[in-house]
Enzyme design. Sequence first.
Site, mmCIF file in Angstrom:
data_model
loop_
_atom_site.group_PDB
_atom_site.id
_atom_site.type_symbol
_atom_site.label_atom_id
_atom_site.label_comp_id
_atom_site.label_asym_id
_atom_site.label_seq_id
_atom_site.Cartn_x
_atom_site.Cartn_y
_atom_site.Cartn_z
ATOM 1 N N SER A 157 0.845 -1.194 0.000
ATOM 2 C CA SER A 157 0.000 0.000 0.000
ATOM 3 C C SER A 157 0.882 1.246 0.000
ATOM 4 C CB SER A 157 -0.875 -0.009 1.254
ATOM 5 O OG SER A 157 -1.564 1.214 1.381
ATOM 6 N N TYR A 170 -2.067 -0.391 10.313
ATOM 7 C CA TYR A 170 -2.129 -0.744 8.886
ATOM 8 C C TYR A 170 -0.874 -0.260 8.167
ATOM 9 C CZ TYR A 170 -4.214 -1.155 4.185
ATOM 10 O OH TYR A 170 -4.475 -1.476 2.865
HETATM 11 N N1 LIG Z 1 -8.750 -0.275 -1.378
HETATM 12 C C1 LIG Z 1 -7.615 0.393 -1.369
HETATM 13 O O1 LIG Z 1 -7.564 1.621 -1.594
HETATM 14 C C2 LIG Z 1 -6.337 -0.320 -1.095
HETATM 15 C C3 LIG Z 1 -5.160 0.411 -1.173
HETATM 16 C C4 LIG Z 1 -3.954 -0.229 -0.931
HETATM 17 C C5 LIG Z 1 -3.943 -1.562 -0.613
HETATM 18 N N2 LIG Z 1 -5.110 -2.254 -0.516
HETATM 19 C C6 LIG Z 1 -5.019 -3.673 -0.189
HETATM 20 O O2 LIG Z 1 -5.592 -4.407 -1.250
HETATM 21 C C7 LIG Z 1 -6.062 -5.673 -0.753
HETATM 22 C C8 LIG Z 1 -7.517 -5.849 -1.179
HETATM 23 O O3 LIG Z 1 -8.269 -4.834 -0.548
HETATM 24 P P1 LIG Z 1 -9.751 -4.424 -0.957
HETATM 25 O O4 LIG Z 1 -9.760 -2.954 -0.955
HETATM 26 O O5 LIG Z 1 -10.221 -5.189 -2.139
HETATM 27 O O6 LIG Z 1 -10.507 -4.867 0.368
HETATM 28 P P2 LIG Z 1 -11.704 -5.891 0.590
HETATM 29 O O7 LIG Z 1 -12.767 -5.688 -0.403
HETATM 30 O O8 LIG Z 1 -12.032 -5.787 2.040
HETATM 31 O O9 LIG Z 1 -11.001 -7.302 0.302
HETATM 32 C C9 LIG Z 1 -10.242 -8.005 1.230
HETATM 33 C C10 LIG Z 1 -10.744 -9.425 1.264
HETATM 34 O O10 LIG Z 1 -9.929 -10.189 2.173
HETATM 35 C C11 LIG Z 1 -10.816 -11.015 2.927
HETATM 36 N N3 LIG Z 1 -10.251 -11.454 4.185
HETATM 37 C C12 LIG Z 1 -10.138 -10.730 5.341
HETATM 38 N N4 LIG Z 1 -9.623 -11.491 6.303
HETATM 39 C C13 LIG Z 1 -9.423 -12.730 5.762
HETATM 40 C C14 LIG Z 1 -8.924 -13.946 6.262
HETATM 41 N N5 LIG Z 1 -8.515 -14.071 7.543
HETATM 42 N N6 LIG Z 1 -8.852 -15.015 5.430
HETATM 43 C C15 LIG Z 1 -9.268 -14.896 4.148
HETATM 44 N N7 LIG Z 1 -9.756 -13.774 3.616
HETATM 45 C C16 LIG Z 1 -9.834 -12.701 4.412
HETATM 46 C C17 LIG Z 1 -12.009 -10.128 3.156
HETATM 47 O O11 LIG Z 1 -13.100 -10.886 3.608
HETATM 48 P P3 LIG Z 1 -14.180 -10.204 4.613
HETATM 49 O O12 LIG Z 1 -15.031 -9.330 3.736
HETATM 50 O O13 LIG Z 1 -14.884 -11.383 5.188
HETATM 51 O O14 LIG Z 1 -13.404 -9.404 5.628
HETATM 52 C C18 LIG Z 1 -12.186 -9.534 1.766
HETATM 53 O O15 LIG Z 1 -12.939 -10.399 0.941
HETATM 54 C C19 LIG Z 1 -5.855 -5.605 0.761
HETATM 55 O O16 LIG Z 1 -4.623 -6.215 1.096
HETATM 56 C C20 LIG Z 1 -5.769 -4.126 1.049
HETATM 57 O O17 LIG Z 1 -5.071 -3.859 2.239
HETATM 58 C C21 LIG Z 1 -6.300 -1.661 -0.757
#
Ligand SMILES: NC(=O)c1ccc[n+]([C@@H]2O[C@H](COP(=O)([O-])OP(=O)(O)OC[C@H]3O[C@@H](n4cnc5c(N)ncnc54)[C@H](OP(=O)(O)O)[C@@H]3O)[C@@H](O)[C@H]2O)c1
Length: 277
Positions: A157, A170
């Site tokens: 990130s 985070y």
């Molecule tokens: N969105 C942004 O702006 C952004 C920016 C930089 C980095 N990121 C990173 O990109 C990645 C994807 O993020 P996203 O924005 O798509 O978020 P998201 O929609 O919340 O996706 C994350 C997924 O991981 C799942 N998860 C959480 N805990 C878990 C576990 N113990 N075992 C298996 N699965 C699990 C979540 O399930 P639940 O729904 O059940 O929790 C969710 O389906 C993450 O690593 C995030 O930190 C995002």
Amino acid sequence: MDSTELTRLYDFSGQTVVITGGTGTLGGEIACALVGCGANVAILDRNLDPAQRILELMEPRANHAVAVRADVLDRESLRQAAKLILDKFGAVHGLVNAAGGNNPQATTTESLPFFDLPPEAFRGVFDLNILGTMLPCQVFGKPMAEKGEGVILNVSSMNAFRPLTRIPAYSAAKAGVSNFTQWLAVHMAQVYSPRIRVNAIAPGFFLTQQNRFLLTDEKSGAPTTRGKSIIDHTPMARFGQPEDLFGAVLWLLSPASAFVTGVIVPIDGGFSAFSGV
Ligand SMILES: NC(=O)c1ccc[n+]([C@@H]2O[C@H](COP(=O)([O-])OP(=O)(O)OC[C@H]3O[C@@H](n4cnc5c(N)ncnc54)[C@H](OP(=O)(O)O)[C@@H]3O)[C@@H](O)[C@H]2O)c1
């Protein structure tokens, strides 16, 4: 190099890619893009309720995807998932570690100052992002090491480069993901095979489940002060869209990046390049 050769580099036919957090916003979109480029995809998540919608988006190639329940913090559940995936597709060529996120309890607010943040919230965020990346690398990296080839893509990130205000756990956790990415890239290449590559993307700001409460007003959907500040510090003046990730993700998973390992690629509309002045 000609356009036929270029197209061949990005043809994932016969390749199997595992995506943790595969029912999440970014993981699900990456899964769809990979299936569209010919890959077999295994969507791993702890909650498979959204999987059906993602599989529908993959039509008519949804038979190239499978949704498997697994918790990235439970190595045994990952091993069981790996067995199922290997039985179905025969091999795993790529791993995308997209499971991750923050926790409001590990976020400072006026009513929850830094001094009162509960340690268990810190631990949860560290575990999810760091351990939740390391354990899938152990489980799916092992057959790669045995075969002498494979590719791992972690998700770091922006706040890994410089921490953002309010989200200490985070920020530190994603800095750990970047550091681990470099470590594993060196370890895999030196100890197992130079044909195992490990890289990361560092997305900027994409409106998803994990950050919506920080970036937009719950009722009006308008950017919060923080959301507006992010846009003001993003030279391209917008939040990212999932498809903004595809070029870098496909490049890092494909042989087009055969000599690239241990890098963290920002996909941020220029956020990390801008000093604010
Ligand atoms: N969105 C942004 O702006 C952004 C920016 C930089 C980095 N990121 C990173 O990109 C990645 C994807 O993020 P996203 O924005 O798509 O978020 P998201 O929609 O919340 O996706 C994350 C997924 O991981 C799942 N998860 C959480 N805990 C878990 C576990 N113990 N075992 C298996 N699965 C699990 C979540 O399930 P639940 O729904 O059940 O929790 C969710 O389906 C993450 O690593 C995030 O930190 C995002």
